[in-house]
Scaffold this motif. Structure first.
Motif, PDB file in Angstrom:
ATOM      1  N   GLY A 317      45.403  32.635  43.903  1.00  0.00           N
ATOM      2  CA  GLY A 317      46.504  33.265  44.607  1.00  0.00           C
ATOM      3  C   GLY A 317      46.586  34.752  44.333  1.00  0.00           C
ATOM      4  O   GLY A 317      45.633  35.374  43.854  1.00  0.00           O
ATOM      5  N   VAL A 318      47.753  35.322  44.588  1.00  0.00           N
ATOM      6  CA  VAL A 318      47.902  36.769  44.521  1.00  0.00           C
ATOM      7  C   VAL A 318      47.683  37.315  43.109  1.00  0.00           C
ATOM      8  O   VAL A 318      47.099  38.391  42.939  1.00  0.00           O
ATOM      9  CB  VAL A 318      49.279  37.194  45.077  1.00  0.00           C
ATOM     10  N   ASP A 319      48.108  36.581  42.075  1.00  0.00           N
ATOM     11  CA  ASP A 319      47.937  37.083  40.699  1.00  0.00           C
ATOM     12  C   ASP A 319      46.462  37.200  40.328  1.00  0.00           C
ATOM     13  O   ASP A 319      46.034  38.203  39.732  1.00  0.00           O
ATOM     14  CB  ASP A 319      48.658  36.163  39.708  1.00  0.00           C
ATOM     15  N   ILE A 320      45.680  36.193  40.679  1.00  0.00           N
ATOM     16  CA  ILE A 320      44.244  36.234  40.361  1.00  0.00           C
ATOM     17  C   ILE A 320      43.550  37.320  41.160  1.00  0.00           C
ATOM     18  O   ILE A 320      42.695  38.057  40.639  1.00  0.00           O
ATOM     19  CB  ILE A 320      43.599  34.859  40.626  1.00  0.00           C
ATOM     20  N   VAL A 321      43.915  37.453  42.438  1.00  0.00           N
ATOM     21  CA  VAL A 321      43.310  38.502  43.275  1.00  0.00           C
ATOM     22  C   VAL A 321      43.662  39.884  42.725  1.00  0.00           C
ATOM     23  O   VAL A 321      42.826  40.792  42.703  1.00  0.00           O
ATOM     24  CB  VAL A 321      43.757  38.352  44.732  1.00  0.00           C
ATOM     25  N   ARG A 322      44.890  40.049  42.233  1.00  0.00           N
ATOM     26  CA  ARG A 322      45.286  41.330  41.653  1.00  0.00           C
ATOM     27  C   ARG A 322      44.478  41.625  40.384  1.00  0.00           C
ATOM     28  O   ARG A 322      44.028  42.760  40.168  1.00  0.00           O
ATOM     29  CB  ARG A 322      46.780  41.333  41.332  1.00  0.00           C
ATOM     30  N   GLU A 323      44.283  40.615  39.553  1.00  0.00           N
ATOM     31  CA  GLU A 323      43.482  40.806  38.337  1.00  0.00           C
ATOM     32  C   GLU A 323      42.050  41.207  38.681  1.00  0.00           C
ATOM     33  O   GLU A 323      41.462  42.085  38.042  1.00  0.00           O
ATOM     34  CB  GLU A 323      43.476  39.513  37.513  1.00  0.00           C
ATOM     35  N   LEU A 324      41.483  40.560  39.696  1.00  0.00           N
ATOM     36  CA  LEU A 324      40.118  40.894  40.122  1.00  0.00           C
ATOM     37  C   LEU A 324      40.053  42.320  40.654  1.00  0.00           C
ATOM     38  O   LEU A 324      39.092  43.047  40.408  1.00  0.00           O
ATOM     39  CB  LEU A 324      39.646  39.906  41.193  1.00  0.00           C
ATOM     40  N   SER A 325      41.095  42.722  41.354  1.00  0.00           N
ATOM     41  CA  SER A 325      41.137  44.082  41.897  1.00  0.00           C
ATOM     42  C   SER A 325      41.218  45.103  40.774  1.00  0.00           C
ATOM     43  O   SER A 325      40.507  46.117  40.783  1.00  0.00           O
ATOM     44  CB  SER A 325      42.331  44.228  42.842  1.00  0.00           C
ATOM     45  N   GLU A 326      42.086  44.838  39.796  1.00  0.00           N
ATOM     46  CA  GLU A 326      42.277  45.781  38.693  1.00  0.00           C
ATOM     47  C   GLU A 326      41.030  45.887  37.807  1.00  0.00           C
ATOM     48  O   GLU A 326      40.753  46.938  37.219  1.00  0.00           O
ATOM     49  CB  GLU A 326      43.489  45.353  37.860  1.00  0.00           C
ATOM     50  N   SER A 327      40.252  44.807  37.728  1.00  0.00           N
ATOM     51  CA  SER A 327      39.037  44.821  36.904  1.00  0.00           C
ATOM     52  C   SER A 327      37.822  45.344  37.660  1.00  0.00           C
ATOM     53  O   SER A 327      36.737  45.485  37.080  1.00  0.00           O
ATOM     54  CB  SER A 327      38.732  43.401  36.396  1.00  0.00           C
ATOM     55  N   GLY A 328      38.004  45.605  38.966  1.00  0.00           N
ATOM     56  CA  GLY A 328      36.892  46.109  39.772  1.00  0.00           C
ATOM     57  C   GLY A 328      35.938  45.026  40.252  1.00  0.00           C
ATOM     58  O   GLY A 328      34.861  45.332  40.771  1.00  0.00           O
ATOM     59  N   GLU A 329      36.331  43.755  40.109  1.00  0.00           N
ATOM     60  CA  GLU A 329      35.442  42.645  40.470  1.00  0.00           C
ATOM     61  C   GLU A 329      35.721  42.069  41.858  1.00  0.00           C
ATOM     62  O   GLU A 329      34.935  41.253  42.349  1.00  0.00           O
ATOM     63  CB  GLU A 329      35.581  41.517  39.440  1.00  0.00           C
ATOM     64  N   LEU A 330      36.810  42.482  42.497  1.00  0.00           N
ATOM     65  CA  LEU A 330      37.245  41.810  43.723  1.00  0.00           C
ATOM     66  C   LEU A 330      36.210  41.891  44.835  1.00  0.00           C
ATOM     67  O   LEU A 330      35.905  40.889  45.501  1.00  0.00           O
ATOM     68  CB  LEU A 330      38.577  42.389  44.201  1.00  0.00           C
ATOM     69  N   GLU A 331      35.657  43.069  45.060  1.00  0.00           N
ATOM     70  CA  GLU A 331      34.702  43.222  46.166  1.00  0.00           C
ATOM     71  C   GLU A 331      33.494  42.310  45.978  1.00  0.00           C
ATOM     72  O   GLU A 331      33.031  41.669  46.924  1.00  0.00           O
ATOM     73  CB  GLU A 331      34.263  44.673  46.292  1.00  0.00           C
ATOM     74  N   ALA A 332      32.992  42.245  44.761  1.00  0.00           N
ATOM     75  CA  ALA A 332      31.824  41.377  44.484  1.00  0.00           C
ATOM     76  C   ALA A 332      32.162  39.912  44.716  1.00  0.00           C
ATOM     77  O   ALA A 332      31.351  39.159  45.272  1.00  0.00           O
ATOM     78  CB  ALA A 332      31.345  41.606  43.053  1.00  0.00           C
ATOM     79  N   VAL A 333      33.359  39.495  44.301  1.00  0.00           N
ATOM     80  CA  VAL A 333      33.780  38.112  44.498  1.00  0.00           C
ATOM     81  C   VAL A 333      33.894  37.800  45.991  1.00  0.00           C
ATOM     82  O   VAL A 333      33.436  36.755  46.462  1.00  0.00           O
ATOM     83  CB  VAL A 333      35.118  37.841  43.781  1.00  0.00           C
ATOM     84  N   LEU A 334      34.485  38.714  46.742  1.00  0.00           N
ATOM     85  CA  LEU A 334      34.661  38.490  48.178  1.00  0.00           C
ATOM     86  C   LEU A 334      33.321  38.417  48.909  1.00  0.00           C
ATOM     87  O   LEU A 334      33.177  37.718  49.910  1.00  0.00           O
ATOM     88  CB  LEU A 334      35.514  39.596  48.784  1.00  0.00           C
ATOM     89  N   ARG A 335      32.345  39.165  48.422  1.00  0.00           N
ATOM     90  CA  ARG A 335      31.021  39.121  49.036  1.00  0.00           C
ATOM     91  C   ARG A 335      30.182  37.933  48.552  1.00  0.00           C
ATOM     92  O   ARG A 335      29.055  37.742  49.016  1.00  0.00           O
ATOM     93  CB  ARG A 335      30.274  40.434  48.750  1.00  0.00           C
ATOM     94  N   GLY A 336      30.747  37.170  47.628  1.00  0.00           N
ATOM     95  CA  GLY A 336      30.035  36.006  47.110  1.00  0.00           C
ATOM     96  C   GLY A 336      28.939  36.352  46.149  1.00  0.00           C
ATOM     97  O   GLY A 336      28.015  35.559  45.906  1.00  0.00           O
ATOM     98  N   ASP A 337      29.034  37.554  45.528  1.00  0.00           N
ATOM     99  CA  ASP A 337      27.991  37.997  44.596  1.00  0.00           C
ATOM    100  C   ASP A 337      28.186  37.446  43.186  1.00  0.00           C
ATOM    101  O   ASP A 337      27.296  37.576  42.346  1.00  0.00           O
ATOM    102  CB  ASP A 337      27.965  39.528  44.518  1.00  0.00           C
ATOM    103  N   SER A 338      29.375  36.899  42.945  1.00  0.00           N
ATOM    104  CA  SER A 338      29.609  36.367  41.600  1.00  0.00           C
ATOM    105  C   SER A 338      30.549  35.192  41.653  1.00  0.00           C
ATOM    106  O   SER A 338      31.102  34.881  42.693  1.00  0.00           O
ATOM    107  CB  SER A 338      30.231  37.459  40.706  1.00  0.00           C
TER     108      SER A 338
END
Length: 338
Positions: A317-338
């Protein structure tokens, strides 16, 4: 930066906006604008929401001096309004290189500001600076096959936004046809593309097993002849249907509302995070389908919304997506790279 303006309309603000009064003037304006962003507000003088949006556009014009901000009275230039299917005011269209690249229906000042910021700075879909979109025909094929019986309509079965959509929903319910729906007002690419894909220029459109059945008149004829129930296949099990919906796109967000109008604070927050990541994603309005809304909670073992899926797998949900964004990992996760 989100811009919310709270001041009253006056002629001074209007003077900062270009006014279009004819189709030829509109066409010439887009031609001269070239690759610069042009924001066109289809308005009406009797609508107070339009005055408010003009105020916002006026302020945005001071910040984005290379972009053009234009007003057009929808009822006074019907050729342009009909071409772009303007059915209500305020409606705002965004153009680059003479082509429409985005749309905003309704008086949503923060969303207007956000779209202008993205399109004026990044160039938006017309410049190729953002991630390329999936092939449209591939996406439409997935959508039309998302359920055994798929209805593309204006609004939702609970809140149809035109008389024809209301009529076809009534017919399907009257004959106990189980169907899923897609609100074509929430996605202009689907709205325009499906007309060519199906060679059917109007809405609503009903599909059975991915094949076009037709519009409200054909559905009415099938109902009167007793053939409707045989034309529309039996529904999938709930589990199979949820799997199909989750895999409608590589990145699927289940939320309250849609990209244009989030209907809860958490949905609004996750949209901002996803928009900032610059990766294409699709949305599903769980308020439009109670079966999906309730079933997905058990299916994913995640009791709240929004829910984000990448390649059919739950991210959170939003909390996990925010954590991924703050850590710089969100784009990679969305692209399925990790």
């Amino acid at each position: 930066m989100l811009l919310i303006v709270n001041f009253t309309w006056n002629d001074k603000n209007m003077a900062q906006l270009q006014q279009v009064t004819s189709q030829s003037q509109f066409d010439e304006l887009l031609k001269k604008a070239g690759r610069c962003l042009t924001v066109v507000h289809f308005q009406a003088p009797w609508a107070p929401q339009c005055a408010m949006m003009n105020d916002v556009m006026s302020e945005l014009s001071k910040e984005h001096t290379t972009s053009s901000f234009v007003t057009l009275e929808a009822e006074e230039v019907p050729e342009v309004s009909e071409k772009y299917e303007i059915s209500s005011v305020p409606t705002i269209l965004f153009f680059k290189g003479g082509e429409k690249v985005d749309r905003l229906d309704g008086a949503h000042a923060p969303e207007l500001s956000k779209k202008v910021q993205r399109l004026a700075v990044s160039g938006g879909p017309a410049t190729g600076e953002v991630a390329p979109r999936r092939d449209l025909n591939e996406r439409l094929k997935e959508l039309t096959s998302a359920a055994p019986c798929m209805l593309f309509m204006k609004g939702s079965p609970q809140e149809p936004r035109c008389g024809f959509s209301r009529t076809i929903v009534g017919l399907l319910k009257e004959h106990s046809i189980q169907f899923s729906s897609f609100d074509i007002l929430s996605d202009d690419e689907v709205r325009q593309g499906l007309k060519t894909y199906s060679n059917w220029p109007t809405y609503p459109q009903l599909y059975a097993n991915g094949e076009l059945v037709g519009g409200v008149d054909i559905v009415k004829e099938l109902a009167e002849s007793g053939e409707l129930q045989n034309t529309c296949p039996k529904s999938l099990s709930l589990e199979d249907r949820l799997k199909a919906v989750i895999n409608l796109g590589p990145v699927m967000l289940f939320m309250k509302g849609n990209k244009q109008e989030a209907r809860c604070g958490f949905s609004r927050q996750i949209l901002e995070l996803l928009n900032g990541a610059g990766v294409e994603y699709d949305t599903f309005d769980i308020l439009s389908d109670e079966e999906v809304r309730q079933g997905l909670k058990s299916f994913s073992n995640w009791p709240t919304y929004p829910q984000l899926y990448v390649k059919g797998e739950l991210v959170g949900g939003v909390d996990i997506v925010r954590e991924l964004s703050e850590s710089g990992e969100l784009e990679a996760v969305l692209r399925g790279d990790s």
